[in-house]
Design an enzyme around this catalytic site. Structure first.
Site, PDB file in Angstrom:
ATOM      1  N   THR A   1      30.918  34.719 -54.423  1.00  0.00           N
ATOM      2  CA  THR A   1      29.962  33.801 -55.038  1.00  0.00           C
ATOM      3  C   THR A   1      29.021  34.619 -55.909  1.00  0.00           C
ATOM      4  O   THR A   1      28.259  35.452 -55.401  1.00  0.00           O
ATOM      5  CB  THR A   1      29.167  33.039 -53.967  1.00  0.00           C
ATOM      6  OG1 THR A   1      30.079  32.322 -53.133  1.00  0.00           O
ATOM      7  CG2 THR A   1      28.193  32.061 -54.611  1.00  0.00           C
TER       8      THR A   1
ATOM      9  N   LYS B   1      31.068  26.407 -57.422  1.00  0.00           N
ATOM     10  CA  LYS B   1      30.682  27.023 -56.142  1.00  0.00           C
ATOM     11  C   LYS B   1      29.167  27.045 -55.983  1.00  0.00           C
ATOM     12  O   LYS B   1      28.647  26.841 -54.873  1.00  0.00           O
ATOM     13  CB  LYS B   1      31.243  28.448 -56.061  1.00  0.00           C
ATOM     14  CG  LYS B   1      30.918  29.166 -54.732  1.00  0.00           C
ATOM     15  CD  LYS B   1      31.497  28.441 -53.523  1.00  0.00           C
ATOM     16  CE  LYS B   1      31.074  29.035 -52.189  1.00  0.00           C
ATOM     17  NZ  LYS B   1      31.607  30.381 -51.934  1.00  0.00           N
TER      18      LYS B   1
ATOM     19  N   LYS C   1      21.024  35.003 -50.517  1.00  0.00           N
ATOM     20  CA  LYS C   1      21.657  35.345 -51.800  1.00  0.00           C
ATOM     21  C   LYS C   1      22.116  34.110 -52.558  1.00  0.00           C
ATOM     22  O   LYS C   1      21.804  33.928 -53.737  1.00  0.00           O
ATOM     23  CB  LYS C   1      22.860  36.260 -51.563  1.00  0.00           C
ATOM     24  CG  LYS C   1      23.710  36.502 -52.823  1.00  0.00           C
ATOM     25  CD  LYS C   1      24.999  37.242 -52.517  1.00  0.00           C
ATOM     26  CE  LYS C   1      26.042  36.406 -51.834  1.00  0.00           C
ATOM     27  NZ  LYS C   1      26.940  35.689 -52.750  1.00  0.00           N
TER      28      LYS C   1
END
Length: 305
Positions: free
Chosen positions: A104, A180, A248
């Protein structure tokens, strides 16, 4: 089908034998691939050799032997290290080989990476994944992919071996990562909301097991509530996806919206919750441990703990 009748498979390697990568490597083995692997933890790679895989000392050594290299590492910095660090893969992949990136990352960075690899004659698929460790092990991941027709032509059988659904979202990198990012917005908000709801119910005196049973059979349920609050009930915060992953990922969500001046109030709040958990020393625990930020909540303990 006999082995001699089976179509020739592309040579495949995988870098990153974490919770997801190990399951993906096992799925490839189940699909009859001879799988080469590299992990910076040499013991993880060595363990996979006992299952029939082949371990390599560096990403570069592995890359020189394959047609398709799958990267299952945490973030853009680790992808950089795999490809362009010492003994990296980018200079060892043959022209026409494909690098499949399952991390990602920032969609803009992904698009730039496609161009950098193209300069070396290497094809690229932007291919983030979703589904969790159990689905990875069963070859049932969802893959959100984008890239050139040439990259798909070589990598398609590898993608199919690792997943139940491969979405083709466009002919250039970045689109897979954009989808995503949206998925991670929802996943992070759902986990944070599930933790908040569970904490409120427990604080109000509802037995945790009863609360879980009712919510998972009611309209307020979500996949994340059902999955992650089961971890809370078990008192088991062994990281399948860690708190710091959502620090994150929700950070990437917010970063992607900032240039558009697009408000994300729920994602911002969820990000702060995960940051608080991480700052409290919970960054390496399962992401369901975000529930521990709520004071005065008597959480279930792990059996035998």
């Amino acid at each position: 089908m006999n082995d001699e009748d089976r179509p020739a498979l592309p040579r495949v390697g995988l870098v990153g034998l974490g919770a997801m990568g190990l399951g993906m490597a096992r799925s490839l083995r189940t699909a009859h691939y001879d799988v080469g692997v590299h992990d910076r933890r040499s013991e993880a790679a060595a363990a996979f050799t006992r299952e029939g895989g082949t371990a390599f000392d560096s990403a570069g050594e592995l890359a020189a032997t394959v047609d398709v290299l799958v990267g299952v590492v945490v973030n853009a910095a680790q992808v950089e290290a795999v490809l362009f660090g010492p003994h990296g893969a980018a200079d060892r992949l043959r022209p026409g080989a494909v690098f499949v990136m399952c991390s990602t990352v920032d969609p803009v960075w992904s698009a730039e990476l496609e161009k950098r690899l193209a300069d070396k004659g290497v094809l690229f698929l932007d291919a983030p994944i979703s589904g969790g460790a159990a689905r990875a092990a069963n070859g049932e991941l969802t893959m959100m992919t984008s890239g050139s027709a040439a990259a798909y032509a070589l990598a398609d059988p590898v993608l199919e071996a690792m997943s139940s659904t491969v979405y083709r979202l466009g002919d250039h990198a970045g689109l897979g990562s954009k989808v995503k990012i949206v998925n991670q917005l929802l996943a992070g908000v759902h986990i944070a909301a599930a933790a908040e709801a569970m904490a409120l119910g427990i604080k109000a005196g509802v037995p945790a097991e009863a609360l879980y049973e009712v919510i998972t059979h009611s309209a307020g349920n979500s996949w994340m509530f059902e999955n992650r609050m089961a971890h809370v009930l078990a008192g088991d915060y062994t990281p399948l996806s860690a708190v710091d992953i959502f620090v994150k990922d929700l950070g990437l969500v917010l970063d992607s919206a900032r240039p558009e001046k697009f408000p994300l109030p729920l994602a911002s709040t969820a990000h702060q919750m995960f940051l608080q958990a991480s700052a409290s020393g919970l960054g390496g625990e399962d992401d369901s441990a975000v529930i521990k930020i709520f004071p005065g909540v008597d959480l279930p303990e792990q059996a035998g703990g």
